[in-house]
Design an enzyme around this catalytic site. Structure first.
Site, PDB file in Angstrom:
ATOM      1  N   ASP A  97       0.788  -1.228   0.000  1.00 30.61           N
ATOM      2  CA  ASP A  97       0.000   0.000   0.000  1.00 30.61           C
ATOM      3  C   ASP A  97       0.826   1.286   0.000  1.00 30.61           C
ATOM      4  O   ASP A  97       1.963   1.313   0.463  1.00 30.61           O
ATOM      5  CB  ASP A  97      -0.881   0.031   1.251  1.00 30.61           C
ATOM      6  CG  ASP A  97      -2.072  -0.902   1.179  1.00 30.61           C
ATOM      7  OD1 ASP A  97      -2.067  -1.816   0.325  1.00 30.61           O
ATOM      8  OD2 ASP A  97      -3.005  -0.720   1.977  1.00 30.61           O
TER       9      ASP A  97
ATOM     10  N   HIS B  57      -6.350   3.085  -4.128  1.00 29.82           N
ATOM     11  CA  HIS B  57      -6.316   3.293  -2.679  1.00 29.82           C
ATOM     12  C   HIS B  57      -6.755   4.711  -2.324  1.00 29.82           C
ATOM     13  O   HIS B  57      -6.383   5.226  -1.270  1.00 29.82           O
ATOM     14  CB  HIS B  57      -4.913   3.008  -2.158  1.00 29.82           C
ATOM     15  CG  HIS B  57      -4.823   2.758  -0.677  1.00 29.82           C
ATOM     16  ND1 HIS B  57      -5.815   2.149   0.050  1.00 29.82           N
ATOM     17  CD2 HIS B  57      -3.830   3.049   0.211  1.00 29.82           C
ATOM     18  CE1 HIS B  57      -5.449   2.074   1.319  1.00 29.82           C
ATOM     19  NE2 HIS B  57      -4.249   2.623   1.448  1.00 29.82           N
TER      20      HIS B  57
ATOM     21  N   HIS C 217      -6.070   9.332   1.070  1.00 36.65           N
ATOM     22  CA  HIS C 217      -5.872   8.409   2.185  1.00 36.65           C
ATOM     23  C   HIS C 217      -6.582   8.909   3.444  1.00 36.65           C
ATOM     24  O   HIS C 217      -6.024   8.925   4.544  1.00 36.65           O
ATOM     25  CB  HIS C 217      -4.393   8.181   2.467  1.00 36.65           C
ATOM     26  CG  HIS C 217      -4.118   6.900   3.202  1.00 36.65           C
ATOM     27  ND1 HIS C 217      -4.253   6.781   4.573  1.00 36.65           N
ATOM     28  CD2 HIS C 217      -3.720   5.686   2.767  1.00 36.65           C
ATOM     29  CE1 HIS C 217      -3.950   5.550   4.938  1.00 36.65           C
ATOM     30  NE2 HIS C 217      -3.628   4.865   3.856  1.00 36.65           N
TER      31      HIS C 217
ATOM     32  N   HIS D 281       3.587  -2.315   3.048  1.00 39.61           N
ATOM     33  CA  HIS D 281       3.619  -0.957   2.510  1.00 39.61           C
ATOM     34  C   HIS D 281       4.911  -0.689   1.742  1.00 39.61           C
ATOM     35  O   HIS D 281       5.987  -1.143   2.148  1.00 39.61           O
ATOM     36  CB  HIS D 281       3.501   0.071   3.641  1.00 39.61           C
ATOM     37  CG  HIS D 281       2.175   0.054   4.327  1.00 39.61           C
ATOM     38  ND1 HIS D 281       1.849  -0.876   5.284  1.00 39.61           N
ATOM     39  CD2 HIS D 281       1.084   0.855   4.184  1.00 39.61           C
ATOM     40  CE1 HIS D 281       0.611  -0.661   5.707  1.00 39.61           C
ATOM     41  NE2 HIS D 281       0.131   0.374   5.063  1.00 39.61           N
TER      42      HIS D 281
END
Length: 247
Positions: A68, A119, A123, A215
């Site tokens: 991510d 995504h 965020h 990540h």
């Protein structure tokens, strides 16, 4: 983006630089995919499953790596390298602005045979508390930025920041061909707890299910990189095959 009761405390996982707990908006079925709520007739109709995917599309002993918050010019190339050396594949959950800022890296991910995941734009781990118009903009604009960066590559998944899914955001994603994507094993690598802790957490939580959260963006990912150097050979030695989440 197994129900909360079935997962227990170990499955209350964290995501992203803000470290928010995943909050699936509906409970998961026994197969590990959260069942879709009834589509809202006021929103575009879904063209793929609205349920949150956590299971593998392949049978057997599998692992789904999901990475991510990138792409990041320092860490994404190095993570791509360690994946390639181990014959591993992953889903890269990209932030729209990061993909737009680094289109070369976004294209490298696609060229290496990995899959893409929207995504969002900002965020925002509290987007499940925002209005539907805001959620739609986050989902759709993130998708657009990733597709523009990659020259129109498929984006088969959407992962809400911090797991902040709502029925509406899941339907919006599914209407654009993106299956909502959850996870089973959270390494908490964004907290930089140490390489050994990341590796051991991944191994332990694979008992919950196959989808692992890591990540490549949001900060220094040296521990994540070293953890992958150790984890990927261990997975192969222990009979795991690299797969992708169900779409």
């Amino acid at each position: 983006m197994v129900g909360v009761a079935a997962l227990g405390a170990a499955a209350l996982t964290l995501l992203g630089v803000a470290g928010a707990v995943e909050r699936p908006s509906v409970s998961a079925s026994a197969s590990g995919a959260a069942p879709a709520s009834a589509p809202d007739p006021g929103l575009p109709s879904p063209v793929v499953d609205m349920g949150i995917s956590r299971r593998s599309e392949d049978p057997g002993r599998t692992v789904n790596l999901t990475i991510d918050d990138g792409p990041d010019p320092r860490w994404t190339p190095r993570i791509l390298d360690v994946l390639a050396r181990n014959g591993a594949k992953a889903v890269f959950c990209m932030l729209g602005p990061s993909a737009r800022a680094h289109p070369d890296l976004a294209r490298q991910v696609v060229a290496a045979g990995h899959r893409l995941c929207d995504h969002s734009v900002s965020h925002d781990t509290a987007m499940d508390h925002k209005d539907v118009a805001y959620q739609e903009k986050e989902v759709v604009d993130g998708l657009r930025m990733i597709q523009e960066a990659t020259g129109g590559a498929p984006v088969p998944y959407y992962r809400a920041p911090g797991g902040a899914f709502t029925p509406e955001s899941r339907q919006i994603a599914a209407a654009h061909g993106m299956r909502p994507l959850g996870w089973n094993a959270d390494t908490r690598d964004f907290e930089r707890p140490g390489t050994e802790r990341i590796v051991e957490t991944a191994k332990a939580q694979l008992r919950i299910g196959p989808t692992v959260l890591l990540h490549d963006g949001g900060g220094n990912r040296a521990q994540t990189l070293e953890a992958l150097e150790q984890l990927l050979p261990w997975l192969k030695d222990n009979g795991y095959a690299f797969s992708f989440p169900q779409r």
